[in-house]
Design a protein around this motif. Structure first.
Motif, PDB file in Angstrom:
ATOM      1  N   ILE A 194      -2.487  -3.881  -0.785  1.00 34.41           N
ATOM      2  CA  ILE A 194      -1.703  -4.874  -1.387  1.00 34.41           C
ATOM      3  C   ILE A 194       0.481  -4.288  -1.189  1.00 34.41           C
ATOM      4  CG2 ILE A 194      -0.652  -5.414  -3.655  1.00 34.41           C
ATOM      5  CD1 ILE A 194      -2.708  -7.142  -2.587  1.00 34.41           C
ATOM      6  N   GLN A 195       1.064  -4.933  -0.642  1.00 36.50           N
ATOM      7  CA  GLN A 195       2.234  -4.624  -0.347  1.00 36.50           C
ATOM      8  C   GLN A 195       3.159  -4.393  -1.406  1.00 36.50           C
ATOM      9  OE1 GLN A 195       3.333  -5.670   3.932  1.00 36.50           O
ATOM     10  NE2 GLN A 195       1.583  -4.276   4.565  1.00 36.50           N
ATOM     11  N   GLN A 196       3.089  -5.881  -2.555  1.00 32.54           N
ATOM     12  CA  GLN A 196       4.046  -6.255  -3.152  1.00 32.54           C
ATOM     13  C   GLN A 196       3.518  -6.322  -4.838  1.00 32.54           C
ATOM     14  OE1 GLN A 196       6.857  -8.547  -1.166  1.00 32.54           O
ATOM     15  NE2 GLN A 196       5.806 -10.245  -1.814  1.00 32.54           N
ATOM     16  N   TRP A 197       4.206  -5.813  -5.743  1.00 34.04           N
ATOM     17  CA  TRP A 197       3.897  -6.918  -7.421  1.00 34.04           C
ATOM     18  C   TRP A 197       5.459  -8.331  -7.089  1.00 34.04           C
ATOM     19  CZ3 TRP A 197       3.089  -2.142 -10.869  1.00 34.04           C
ATOM     20  CH2 TRP A 197       1.504  -2.061 -10.376  1.00 34.04           C
ATOM     21  N   ASN A 198       4.366  -9.180  -7.746  1.00 35.21           N
ATOM     22  CA  ASN A 198       5.472 -10.303  -7.602  1.00 35.21           C
ATOM     23  C   ASN A 198       5.409 -10.227  -8.957  1.00 35.21           C
ATOM     24  OD1 ASN A 198       5.364 -10.734  -4.660  1.00 35.21           O
ATOM     25  ND2 ASN A 198       3.359 -11.552  -4.776  1.00 35.21           N
ATOM     26  N   PHE A 199       6.364 -11.404  -9.503  1.00 36.94           N
ATOM     27  CA  PHE A 199       6.878 -10.813 -11.056  1.00 36.94           C
ATOM     28  C   PHE A 199       8.092 -12.905 -11.080  1.00 36.94           C
ATOM     29  CE2 PHE A 199       6.869  -6.327 -10.454  1.00 36.94           C
ATOM     30  CZ  PHE A 199       5.826  -6.218 -11.244  1.00 36.94           C
ATOM     31  N   VAL A 200       8.595 -13.184 -12.107  1.00 43.20           N
ATOM     32  CA  VAL A 200       9.520 -14.380 -11.844  1.00 43.20           C
ATOM     33  C   VAL A 200      10.559 -13.871 -12.559  1.00 43.20           C
ATOM     34  CG1 VAL A 200       7.889 -15.898 -11.583  1.00 43.20           C
ATOM     35  CG2 VAL A 200       7.414 -15.316 -13.829  1.00 43.20           C
ATOM     36  N   ALA A 201      11.862 -14.477 -11.904  1.00 46.28           N
ATOM     37  CA  ALA A 201      12.624 -14.408 -14.246  1.00 46.28           C
ATOM     38  C   ALA A 201      13.668 -15.732 -13.726  1.00 46.28           C
ATOM     39  CB  ALA A 201      13.859 -12.545 -13.223  1.00 46.28           C
ATOM     40  N   ASP A 202      13.651 -16.328 -14.283  1.00 48.03           N
ATOM     41  CA  ASP A 202      14.368 -17.977 -14.785  1.00 48.03           C
ATOM     42  C   ASP A 202      14.536 -18.600 -13.615  1.00 48.03           C
ATOM     43  OD1 ASP A 202      16.578 -16.655 -16.452  1.00 48.03           O
ATOM     44  OD2 ASP A 202      17.674 -15.769 -15.050  1.00 48.03           O
ATOM     45  N   GLY A 203      12.635 -18.534 -14.171  1.00 50.50           N
ATOM     46  CA  GLY A 203      12.077 -19.620 -12.680  1.00 50.50           C
ATOM     47  C   GLY A 203      12.444 -18.859 -11.105  1.00 50.50           C
ATOM     48  N   HIS A 204      12.895 -17.461 -10.911  1.00 50.64           N
ATOM     49  CA  HIS A 204      12.620 -17.682  -9.279  1.00 50.64           C
ATOM     50  C   HIS A 204      11.587 -16.341  -8.716  1.00 50.64           C
ATOM     51  CE1 HIS A 204      16.318 -20.309  -8.904  1.00 50.64           C
ATOM     52  NE2 HIS A 204      16.682 -19.635 -10.039  1.00 50.64           N
ATOM     53  N   GLU A 205      11.301 -16.442  -8.054  1.00 52.45           N
ATOM     54  CA  GLU A 205      10.198 -15.002  -7.723  1.00 52.45           C
ATOM     55  C   GLU A 205      11.314 -14.083  -7.334  1.00 52.45           C
ATOM     56  OE1 GLU A 205       7.653 -15.873  -5.042  1.00 52.45           O
ATOM     57  OE2 GLU A 205       6.688 -17.202  -5.643  1.00 52.45           O
ATOM     58  N   ARG A 206      10.937 -12.689  -7.589  1.00 53.92           N
ATOM     59  CA  ARG A 206      11.712 -11.353  -7.208  1.00 53.92           C
ATOM     60  C   ARG A 206       9.719 -10.496  -6.906  1.00 53.92           C
ATOM     61  NH1 ARG A 206      15.821  -8.551 -11.249  1.00 53.92           N
ATOM     62  NH2 ARG A 206      15.403  -7.501  -9.691  1.00 53.92           N
ATOM     63  N   HIS A 207      10.080  -9.302  -5.956  1.00 52.75           N
ATOM     64  CA  HIS A 207       8.847  -8.522  -5.337  1.00 52.75           C
ATOM     65  C   HIS A 207       9.759  -7.195  -5.321  1.00 52.75           C
ATOM     66  CE1 HIS A 207       7.376 -12.474  -4.033  1.00 52.75           C
ATOM     67  NE2 HIS A 207       8.618 -12.759  -3.029  1.00 52.75           N
ATOM     68  N   MET A 208       8.903  -6.538  -5.449  1.00 53.76           N
ATOM     69  CA  MET A 208       8.701  -5.279  -5.502  1.00 53.76           C
ATOM     70  C   MET A 208       7.471  -4.381  -4.613  1.00 53.76           C
ATOM     71  SD  MET A 208       8.175  -2.281  -8.793  1.00 53.76           S
ATOM     72  CE  MET A 208       6.838  -2.289  -8.590  1.00 53.76           C
ATOM     73  N   ARG A 209       8.594  -4.059  -3.822  1.00 59.71           N
ATOM     74  CA  ARG A 209       7.662  -3.628  -2.666  1.00 59.71           C
ATOM     75  C   ARG A 209       7.315  -1.782  -2.855  1.00 59.71           C
ATOM     76  NH1 ARG A 209       6.362  -5.538   1.758  1.00 59.71           N
ATOM     77  NH2 ARG A 209       6.153  -3.949   2.480  1.00 59.71           N
ATOM     78  N   LEU A 210       5.962  -2.104  -2.728  1.00 53.00           N
ATOM     79  CA  LEU A 210       4.959  -0.286  -3.247  1.00 53.00           C
ATOM     80  C   LEU A 210       5.290   0.371  -2.144  1.00 53.00           C
ATOM     81  CD1 LEU A 210       2.513  -2.772  -4.774  1.00 53.00           C
ATOM     82  CD2 LEU A 210       4.103  -1.232  -6.438  1.00 53.00           C
ATOM     83  N   ASN A 211       4.663   1.998  -2.422  1.00 59.49           N
ATOM     84  CA  ASN A 211       4.704   2.809  -1.633  1.00 59.49           C
ATOM     85  C   ASN A 211       4.495   4.049  -2.991  1.00 59.49           C
ATOM     86  OD1 ASN A 211       4.821   5.193   0.350  1.00 59.49           O
ATOM     87  ND2 ASN A 211       7.047   5.479  -0.704  1.00 59.49           N
TER      88      ASN A 211
END
Length: 297
Positions: A194-211
């Motif tokens: 899994i290369q990223q975690w997915n989040f939402v903010a105000d109905g929009h997706e945001r992604h955090m890259r993982l290392n």
């Protein structure tokens, strides 16, 4: 033409050998061999080149295969129409489920299903990877994910809300992140690959890259390491409910985003009508998940 002979043929093609076909159909290998021979005698041509460990289709077998598959599917559909009122499941049900989910939700279902359906047998594959349902012979897979487009049929069973969690010791030592940017500076504990975690903010997706410095092939590994103080994990509500109640884990709430909710899916090969053994299993699991959701609501 005997439909059981045809079923041995189609199952042997997907299984790759007669011995594996016999195992999937719950019959002795010798019986499967005899049924294939009987089918070849009926159609008057050799359908397969076979050894003890492998097989390959003849040119005639290649031509006959789509007709054989259609014959088996049409027969199953007709029988299901007549038996739909009783919904008595029979035969071997091979189902693949994620490890933690299978232990918590599926394993407790098995005794009541076997008691209600005396002719049913269940083989449970506990794995967090989605198998090739056709080549593996699986009737059904339960998966918790954002599914990619495929030739498989997927039925949504329930939403699967998730939370960020860490042990109290970890948070005392490293602090509690308040934003997505701060979270990225922490020891995150993802599933392998899994290369990223997915989040939402105000109905929009945001992604955090993982290392990450740690990852695991099973969510249970991430769960255990988070309890041991190894970092922050992104886990399902049902997976950590008792840990949060006992204080072994603490929810980490970010101010700018929330974890994206994914879903629990029943995934099965494309077919016009599900066998009773599959539909009975899905219905029983759906009932459990509905009760779990209402209980948490």
């Amino acid at each position: 033409m005997n439909i059981q002979d045809v079923l041995v043929f189609t199952t042997a093609v997907s299984a790759g050998s007669l011995s594996e076909a016999a195992r999937r159909l719950g019959m002795p290998s010798m019986t499967a061999t005899r049924r294939l021979a009987a089918l070849e005698a009926t159609v008057g041509v050799r359908l397969m080149h076979r050894t003890t460990r492998s097989l390959s289709l003849t040119a005639e077998g290649e031509t006959f295969l789509p007709y054989a598959q259609a014959l088996v599917e049409n027969t199953e559909e007709a029988l299901a129409q007549f038996n739909s009122g009783t919904q008595k499941a029979s035969g071997l049900l091979r189902v693949s489920v994620p490890v933690a989910f299978g232990i918590q939700f599926v394993a407790p279902l098995v005794p009541q299903l076997l008691e209600a359906h005396p002719s049913l047998r269940i083989s449970l594959d506990l794995s967090d990877a989605l198998p090739d349902l056709v080549s593996s012979g699986m009737d059904l897979a339960i998966r918790i994910a954002r599914l990619k487009d495929s030739n498989l049929i997927a039925r949504k069973l329930a939403d699967n809300p998730r939370v960020l969690v860490a042990s109290p010791d970890y948070l005392r030592k490293y602090g509690t992140p308040r934003t997505l940017e701060e979270l990225q500076q922490h020891n995150c504990l993802p599933i392998a690959n899994i290369q990223q975690w997915n989040f939402v903010a105000d109905g929009h997706e945001r992604h955090m890259r993982l290392n990450p410095r740690f990852s695991a092939t099973s969510i249970e590994g991430c769960h255990a390491v988070s309890i041991a103080g190894g970092g922050i994990a992104l886990l399902a509500n049902w997976n950590v409910e008792k840990d949060l109640q006992s204080g072994r884990l603490v929810e980490v709430k970010l101010e700018d985003v929330a974890p994206q909710t994914i879903a629990i899916w029943a995934v099965y090969p494309t077919r016009k009508l599900l066998p009773a053994k599959v539909s009975v299993f899905i219905s029983a699991l759906q009932e459990v998940l509905d009760k779990s959701t209402s209980g948490n609501g």
